[in-house]
Motif scaffolding. Structure first.
Motif, PDB file in Angstrom:
ATOM      1  N   ALA A 175      22.800  22.477 -14.891  1.00 53.07           N
ATOM      2  CA  ALA A 175      22.598  21.452 -15.967  1.00 53.07           C
ATOM      3  C   ALA A 175      22.301  20.067 -15.341  1.00 53.07           C
ATOM      4  CB  ALA A 175      24.105  20.999 -16.624  1.00 53.07           C
ATOM      5  N   LEU A 176      22.152  20.229 -13.975  1.00 56.88           N
ATOM      6  CA  LEU A 176      21.876  18.997 -13.272  1.00 56.88           C
ATOM      7  C   LEU A 176      20.324  18.574 -13.245  1.00 56.88           C
ATOM      8  CD1 LEU A 176      24.484  19.082 -10.429  1.00 56.88           C
ATOM      9  CD2 LEU A 176      24.672  17.803 -12.640  1.00 56.88           C
ATOM     10  N   ASP A 177      19.743  17.659 -12.724  1.00 57.04           N
ATOM     11  CA  ASP A 177      18.495  17.354 -12.714  1.00 57.04           C
ATOM     12  C   ASP A 177      18.191  17.633 -11.108  1.00 57.04           C
ATOM     13  OD1 ASP A 177      15.766  16.663 -12.935  1.00 57.04           O
ATOM     14  OD2 ASP A 177      16.169  14.549 -13.581  1.00 57.04           O
ATOM     15  N   VAL A 178      17.979  18.864 -10.804  1.00 58.41           N
ATOM     16  CA  VAL A 178      17.869  19.048  -9.323  1.00 58.41           C
ATOM     17  C   VAL A 178      16.824  20.246  -9.146  1.00 58.41           C
ATOM     18  CG1 VAL A 178      19.053  20.116  -7.530  1.00 58.41           C
ATOM     19  CG2 VAL A 178      20.336  18.993  -8.815  1.00 58.41           C
ATOM     20  N   SER A 179      16.138  19.952  -8.303  1.00 58.14           N
ATOM     21  CA  SER A 179      14.933  20.988  -8.078  1.00 58.14           C
ATOM     22  C   SER A 179      15.526  21.587  -6.756  1.00 58.14           C
ATOM     23  CB  SER A 179      13.547  20.439  -8.035  1.00 58.14           C
ATOM     24  OG  SER A 179      12.594  21.350  -7.328  1.00 58.14           O
ATOM     25  N   PHE A 180      15.460  23.159  -6.525  1.00 58.95           N
ATOM     26  CA  PHE A 180      15.865  23.629  -5.191  1.00 58.95           C
ATOM     27  C   PHE A 180      14.841  24.213  -4.642  1.00 58.95           C
ATOM     28  CE2 PHE A 180      19.997  23.496  -7.753  1.00 58.95           C
ATOM     29  CZ  PHE A 180      20.710  23.229  -6.684  1.00 58.95           C
ATOM     30  N   ASN A 181      14.721  24.496  -3.358  1.00 56.13           N
ATOM     31  CA  ASN A 181      13.738  25.139  -2.525  1.00 56.13           C
ATOM     32  C   ASN A 181      14.371  25.762  -1.355  1.00 56.13           C
ATOM     33  OD1 ASN A 181      11.428  26.064  -1.298  1.00 56.13           O
ATOM     34  ND2 ASN A 181      10.385  24.062  -1.242  1.00 56.13           N
ATOM     35  N   SER A 182      13.953  26.867  -0.648  1.00 55.69           N
ATOM     36  CA  SER A 182      14.742  27.552   0.591  1.00 55.69           C
ATOM     37  C   SER A 182      13.570  27.949   1.179  1.00 55.69           C
ATOM     38  CB  SER A 182      15.936  28.257  -0.159  1.00 55.69           C
ATOM     39  OG  SER A 182      15.286  29.448  -0.682  1.00 55.69           O
ATOM     40  N   PRO A 183      13.922  28.536   2.563  1.00 56.81           N
ATOM     41  CA  PRO A 183      13.319  29.657   3.151  1.00 56.81           C
ATOM     42  C   PRO A 183      13.129  30.852   2.368  1.00 56.81           C
ATOM     43  CG  PRO A 183      15.508  29.382   4.203  1.00 56.81           C
ATOM     44  CD  PRO A 183      15.368  28.283   3.038  1.00 56.81           C
ATOM     45  N   VAL A 184      12.035  31.848   3.146  1.00 56.81           N
ATOM     46  CA  VAL A 184      12.092  33.060   2.513  1.00 56.81           C
ATOM     47  C   VAL A 184      13.525  33.653   2.818  1.00 56.81           C
ATOM     48  CG1 VAL A 184      11.354  35.317   2.523  1.00 56.81           C
ATOM     49  CG2 VAL A 184       9.699  33.190   2.566  1.00 56.81           C
ATOM     50  N   THR A 185      14.126  34.380   1.811  1.00 56.00           N
ATOM     51  CA  THR A 185      15.586  34.854   2.215  1.00 56.00           C
ATOM     52  C   THR A 185      15.714  36.631   2.192  1.00 56.00           C
ATOM     53  OG1 THR A 185      16.204  34.965  -0.274  1.00 56.00           O
ATOM     54  CG2 THR A 185      16.969  33.027   1.031  1.00 56.00           C
ATOM     55  N   ASP A 186      14.252  37.110   2.090  1.00 54.84           N
ATOM     56  CA  ASP A 186      14.146  38.471   2.554  1.00 54.84           C
ATOM     57  C   ASP A 186      14.093  38.540   3.757  1.00 54.84           C
ATOM     58  OD1 ASP A 186      12.631  40.842   2.966  1.00 54.84           O
ATOM     59  OD2 ASP A 186      12.144  41.096   0.997  1.00 54.84           O
ATOM     60  N   HIS A 187      15.177  39.006   4.557  1.00 58.10           N
ATOM     61  CA  HIS A 187      15.118  39.191   6.020  1.00 58.10           C
ATOM     62  C   HIS A 187      14.063  39.781   6.684  1.00 58.10           C
ATOM     63  CE1 HIS A 187      18.298  39.037   9.347  1.00 58.10           C
ATOM     64  NE2 HIS A 187      17.179  39.111   9.978  1.00 58.10           N
ATOM     65  N   ASP A 188      13.625  40.991   6.163  1.00 55.66           N
ATOM     66  CA  ASP A 188      12.730  41.776   6.597  1.00 55.66           C
ATOM     67  C   ASP A 188      11.077  41.061   6.474  1.00 55.66           C
ATOM     68  OD1 ASP A 188      14.158  43.926   7.475  1.00 55.66           O
ATOM     69  OD2 ASP A 188      14.058  44.991   5.705  1.00 55.66           O
TER      70      ASP A 188
ATOM     71  N   THR B  96      26.705  16.807  -8.468  1.00 61.88           N
ATOM     72  CA  THR B  96      27.155  16.017  -9.688  1.00 61.88           C
ATOM     73  C   THR B  96      27.458  14.627  -9.488  1.00 61.88           C
ATOM     74  OG1 THR B  96      27.676  18.209 -10.496  1.00 61.88           O
ATOM     75  CG2 THR B  96      28.608  16.327 -11.705  1.00 61.88           C
ATOM     76  N   TYR B  97      28.296  14.454  -8.504  1.00 66.55           N
ATOM     77  CA  TYR B  97      28.764  13.178  -8.377  1.00 66.55           C
ATOM     78  C   TYR B  97      27.552  12.033  -8.225  1.00 66.55           C
ATOM     79  CZ  TYR B  97      31.008   8.912  -6.583  1.00 66.55           C
ATOM     80  OH  TYR B  97      31.260   7.583  -6.214  1.00 66.55           O
ATOM     81  N   VAL B  98      26.691  12.740  -7.220  1.00 63.65           N
ATOM     82  CA  VAL B  98      25.679  11.748  -6.828  1.00 63.65           C
ATOM     83  C   VAL B  98      24.691  11.465  -8.139  1.00 63.65           C
ATOM     84  CG1 VAL B  98      23.278  11.795  -5.561  1.00 63.65           C
ATOM     85  CG2 VAL B  98      25.523  12.468  -4.349  1.00 63.65           C
ATOM     86  N   LEU B  99      24.514  12.435  -9.085  1.00 60.93           N
ATOM     87  CA  LEU B  99      23.522  12.212 -10.012  1.00 60.93           C
ATOM     88  C   LEU B  99      24.194  11.377 -11.131  1.00 60.93           C
ATOM     89  CD1 LEU B  99      21.719  15.711 -10.107  1.00 60.93           C
ATOM     90  CD2 LEU B  99      20.839  13.226  -9.481  1.00 60.93           C
TER      91      LEU B  99
END
Length: 149
Positions: A25-38, A140-143
């Motif tokens: 519900a927050l105005d957040v965009s997430f990114n991450s490394p590839v999490t498929d270990h192989d 949540t607090y930051v936003l």
């Protein structure tokens, strides 16, 4: 205000899903490394060619993965770095150092038994959490300026 959050570190649990679900519900965009270990381990040789020596196999993968990692950290407003219970996440420590060098806001997420081992990483962080829920509450607090119910 939209926050770009990079979720770095441990890939053997569902902590990322807990945070993204909790923050939907927050105005957040997430990114991450590839999490498929192989896929992460083998991307370099799968794309650039096989290597007989394990060092060069790993090196190719690390270099290809670094393209995504650097971009994600550089674009982030907040970097969450998770240190899990089972493995030594040297890559997570490196990501935290890179984020600190770039002046990024860092939230470290780890179990309490890692407190001593991560004291230098904690010193560079703006918050140290033990549960994914706490990361969601920080965002949540930051936003919104609202405290948890």
């Amino acid at each position: 205000m939209t926050l770009n959050v990079y979720l770095s570190g441990e890939i053997h649990s569902d902590w990322r899903e807990q945070i993204t679900e909790g923050a939907k519900a927050l105005d957040v965009s997430f990114n991450s490394p590839v999490t498929d270990h192989d896929a992460s381990d083998d991307c370099g040789v799968a794309i650039l060619g096989a290597e007989e020596n394990k060092y060069w196999h790993d090196h190719k993968g690390a270099m290809v993965n670094a393209i995504r990692t650097r971009k994600g950290i550089e674009d982030a407003d907040v970097v969450v770095v998770r240190f899990g219970e089972k493995y030594k996440q040297w890559n997570a420590a490196f990501d935290a150092g890179y984020a600190a060098a770039l002046g990024k806001s860092i939230i470290v997420l780890n179990p309490p038994e890692h407190q001593h081992a991560l004291k230098e990483v904690h010193a560079a962080a703006l918050a140290v959490a033990e549960e994914p829920r706490q990361v969601v509450e920080i965002l949540t607090y930051v936003l919104s300026g609202k405290l948890p119910a």
